[in-house]
Design an enzyme around this catalytic site. Structure first.
Site, PDB file in Angstrom:
ATOM      1  N   PRO A   9       2.755  -0.713   3.312  1.00 23.01           N
ATOM      2  CA  PRO A   9       2.631  -0.493   1.677  1.00 23.01           C
ATOM      3  C   PRO A   9       4.460  -0.539   1.772  1.00 23.01           C
ATOM      4  O   PRO A   9       5.562   0.394   2.225  1.00 23.01           O
ATOM      5  CB  PRO A   9       1.878   0.748   2.022  1.00 23.01           C
ATOM      6  CG  PRO A   9       2.380   1.348   2.518  1.00 23.01           C
ATOM      7  CD  PRO A   9       2.607   0.093   3.658  1.00 23.01           C
ATOM      8  N   ASN A  10       4.787  -0.691  -0.162  1.00 26.07           N
ATOM      9  CA  ASN A  10       5.959  -0.969  -0.715  1.00 26.07           C
ATOM     10  C   ASN A  10       6.972  -1.250  -0.679  1.00 26.07           C
ATOM     11  O   ASN A  10       7.815  -1.458  -1.136  1.00 26.07           O
ATOM     12  CB  ASN A  10       5.886   0.714  -1.028  1.00 26.07           C
ATOM     13  CG  ASN A  10       4.744   1.535  -1.845  1.00 26.07           C
ATOM     14  OD1 ASN A  10       4.038   0.715  -3.577  1.00 26.07           O
ATOM     15  ND2 ASN A  10       4.157   2.766  -1.546  1.00 26.07           N
ATOM     16  N   ARG A  17      13.731  -0.381  -4.713  1.00 28.27           N
ATOM     17  CA  ARG A  17      13.273   1.215  -4.416  1.00 28.27           C
ATOM     18  C   ARG A  17      13.784   1.815  -3.601  1.00 28.27           C
ATOM     19  O   ARG A  17      14.430   2.028  -2.910  1.00 28.27           O
ATOM     20  CB  ARG A  17      11.942   1.357  -3.271  1.00 28.27           C
ATOM     21  CG  ARG A  17      10.959   2.729  -3.213  1.00 28.27           C
ATOM     22  CD  ARG A  17       9.986   1.744  -1.997  1.00 28.27           C
ATOM     23  NE  ARG A  17       9.291   3.134  -1.503  1.00 28.27           N
ATOM     24  CZ  ARG A  17       8.640   2.860  -0.248  1.00 28.27           C
ATOM     25  NH1 ARG A  17       9.365   2.247   0.220  1.00 28.27           N
ATOM     26  NH2 ARG A  17       8.362   3.940  -0.015  1.00 28.27           N
ATOM     27  N   TYR A  22      16.526   4.121   1.065  1.00 28.34           N
ATOM     28  CA  TYR A  22      16.230   2.457   1.380  1.00 28.34           C
ATOM     29  C   TYR A  22      17.366   1.498   1.347  1.00 28.34           C
ATOM     30  O   TYR A  22      16.845   0.437   2.273  1.00 28.34           O
ATOM     31  CB  TYR A  22      14.851   1.801   1.035  1.00 28.34           C
ATOM     32  CG  TYR A  22      13.903   2.951   1.608  1.00 28.34           C
ATOM     33  CD1 TYR A  22      13.313   3.684   2.587  1.00 28.34           C
ATOM     34  CD2 TYR A  22      12.896   3.978   0.186  1.00 28.34           C
ATOM     35  CE1 TYR A  22      12.838   4.460   2.742  1.00 28.34           C
ATOM     36  CE2 TYR A  22      12.053   4.452   0.062  1.00 28.34           C
ATOM     37  CZ  TYR A  22      12.015   4.959   1.692  1.00 28.34           C
ATOM     38  OH  TYR A  22      10.635   5.883   1.906  1.00 28.34           O
ATOM     39  N   ASN A  72       7.545  -2.075  10.067  1.00 26.29           N
ATOM     40  CA  ASN A  72       7.167  -0.516   9.588  1.00 26.29           C
ATOM     41  C   ASN A  72       5.840  -0.829   9.348  1.00 26.29           C
ATOM     42  O   ASN A  72       5.535  -1.541   7.901  1.00 26.29           O
ATOM     43  CB  ASN A  72       8.926  -1.147   8.656  1.00 26.29           C
ATOM     44  CG  ASN A  72       9.035  -0.223   7.755  1.00 26.29           C
ATOM     45  OD1 ASN A  72       8.077   1.003   7.249  1.00 26.29           O
ATOM     46  ND2 ASN A  72      10.099   0.140   6.989  1.00 26.29           N
ATOM     47  N   ALA A  75       4.214   3.935   4.852  1.00 27.63           N
ATOM     48  CA  ALA A  75       3.454   5.130   5.143  1.00 27.63           C
ATOM     49  C   ALA A  75       1.945   5.344   5.980  1.00 27.63           C
ATOM     50  O   ALA A  75       2.334   7.079   6.458  1.00 27.63           O
ATOM     51  CB  ALA A  75       2.776   5.658   3.682  1.00 27.63           C
ATOM     52  N   GLU A  96       8.093  -0.222  16.307  1.00 30.42           N
ATOM     53  CA  GLU A  96       8.387   0.704  14.886  1.00 30.42           C
ATOM     54  C   GLU A  96       9.164   1.127  14.955  1.00 30.42           C
ATOM     55  O   GLU A  96      10.529   1.575  14.772  1.00 30.42           O
ATOM     56  CB  GLU A  96       7.805   2.135  15.688  1.00 30.42           C
ATOM     57  CG  GLU A  96       7.164   3.222  14.584  1.00 30.42           C
ATOM     58  CD  GLU A  96       6.294   4.202  14.704  1.00 30.42           C
ATOM     59  OE1 GLU A  96       5.799   4.627  15.492  1.00 30.42           O
ATOM     60  OE2 GLU A  96       7.060   4.916  13.259  1.00 30.42           O
ATOM     61  N   HIS A  98      11.417   2.522  10.866  1.00 27.81           N
ATOM     62  CA  HIS A  98      12.101   2.903   9.670  1.00 27.81           C
ATOM     63  C   HIS A  98      13.431   2.397   9.523  1.00 27.81           C
ATOM     64  O   HIS A  98      14.618   2.944  10.412  1.00 27.81           O
ATOM     65  CB  HIS A  98      11.149   4.415   9.519  1.00 27.81           C
ATOM     66  CG  HIS A  98       9.617   4.799  10.191  1.00 27.81           C
ATOM     67  ND1 HIS A  98       8.837   3.735   9.946  1.00 27.81           N
ATOM     68  CD2 HIS A  98       9.766   4.478  11.359  1.00 27.81           C
ATOM     69  CE1 HIS A  98       7.911   4.364   9.876  1.00 27.81           C
ATOM     70  NE2 HIS A  98       8.631   4.016  11.313  1.00 27.81           N
ATOM     71  N   ARG A 105      13.662  13.902   6.588  1.00 29.64           N
ATOM     72  CA  ARG A 105      12.768  13.988   5.410  1.00 29.64           C
ATOM     73  C   ARG A 105      11.664  15.016   6.374  1.00 29.64           C
ATOM     74  O   ARG A 105      11.684  15.338   6.341  1.00 29.64           O
ATOM     75  CB  ARG A 105      12.503  12.499   5.027  1.00 29.64           C
ATOM     76  CG  ARG A 105      13.303  11.401   5.583  1.00 29.64           C
ATOM     77  CD  ARG A 105      13.074  10.386   5.438  1.00 29.64           C
ATOM     78  NE  ARG A 105      12.516   9.689   3.361  1.00 29.64           N
ATOM     79  CZ  ARG A 105      11.811   9.186   2.986  1.00 29.64           C
ATOM     80  NH1 ARG A 105      11.962   8.164   3.609  1.00 29.64           N
ATOM     81  NH2 ARG A 105      11.493   8.921   2.117  1.00 29.64           N
TER      82      ARG A 105
HETATM   83  C1  DQA Z   1       9.489   4.190   5.463  1.00 30.44           C
HETATM   84  C2  DQA Z   1       9.640   5.567   5.885  1.00 30.44           C
HETATM   85  C3  DQA Z   1       8.355   6.312   5.222  1.00 30.44           C
HETATM   86  O1  DQA Z   1       7.250   6.967   5.346  1.00 30.44           O
HETATM   87  C4  DQA Z   1       7.693   5.798   3.808  1.00 30.44           C
HETATM   88  O2  DQA Z   1       6.315   6.068   3.428  1.00 30.44           O
HETATM   89  C5  DQA Z   1       8.111   4.427   3.877  1.00 30.44           C
HETATM   90  C6  DQA Z   1       9.337   3.587   4.414  1.00 30.44           C
HETATM   91  C7  DQA Z   1      10.918   3.713   6.304  1.00 30.44           C
HETATM   92  O3  DQA Z   1      11.053   2.576   6.303  1.00 30.44           O
HETATM   93  O4  DQA Z   1      11.794   4.623   5.980  1.00 30.44           O
HETATM   94  O5  DQA Z   1       7.750   3.759   2.758  1.00 30.44           O
HETATM   95  O6  DQA Z   1       8.928   3.353   6.438  1.00 30.44           O
END
Ligand code: DQA
Length: 146
Positions: A9-10, A17, A22, A72, A75, A96, A98, A105
């Site tokens: 998501p997102n 964003r 990011y 990735n 959340a 995994e 990020h 964070r």
């Molecule tokens: C994320 C880190 C997550 O905590 C966050 O909710 C994201 C992006 C990252 O790529 O740093 O959506 O996965």
């Protein structure tokens, strides 16, 4: 190698964003760069804001000869037992990744439900985390018992 890059998501909003966290590169630009860099590999891409769609895509990956996944989960990393269960049912390695260093964070981002069932975790290198994830997968597939 056939690699699936999977975003949760997102992450469709990358580039606009919270660029301070990011970065400014869009996922399209990142993918184009990776496809140039790994021209002999097949890089598939899928993004969804919906948890069940990510599970469906992972289950499908298990049946289409994909060598590994760079994932990735956004959340959902911090909430999803369903994705945990899905990954542990797969035979292929999942890395995994990020963009941000989740351990620097908020505390709620420190816990990952996915790390225990992934081969490894890469975080904190912006969009370069995806390249590092691919490198890790290539090593893992070349020397699976290392
Ligand atoms: C994320 C880190 C997550 O905590 C966050 O909710 C994201 C992006 C990252 O790529 O740093 O959506 O996965």
């Amino acid at each position: 190698m056939k690699i699936l890059i999977l975003n949760g998501p997102n992450l469709n909003l990358l580039g606009s964003r919270e660029p301070g966290i990011y970065g400014a590169e869009t996922m399209e630009d990142c993918l184009a760069r990776l496809r140039r860099l790994y021209a002999t590999d097949e890089l598939l891409y899928y993004q969804s804001n919906v948890e069940g769609c990510l599970i469906d895509r992972l289950q499908q990956a298990g049946q289409e000869g994909i060598d590994g996944v760079v994932f990735n989960a956004g959340a959902y990393t911090h909430t999803s037992i369903a994705l945990h269960d899905c990954i542990r049912s797969l035979r292929m390695p999942v890395i995994e990744v990020h963009l941000s260093n989740i351990h620097r964070r908020e505390e709620f981002r420190h816990r990952s439900f996915l790390s225990p069932v992934c081969l490894g975790v890469i975080c904190g290198f912006g969009t370069d985390s995806y390249r590092l994830g691919i490198e890790a997968l290539r090593q893992a597939v070349a020397a699976p018992d290392r």
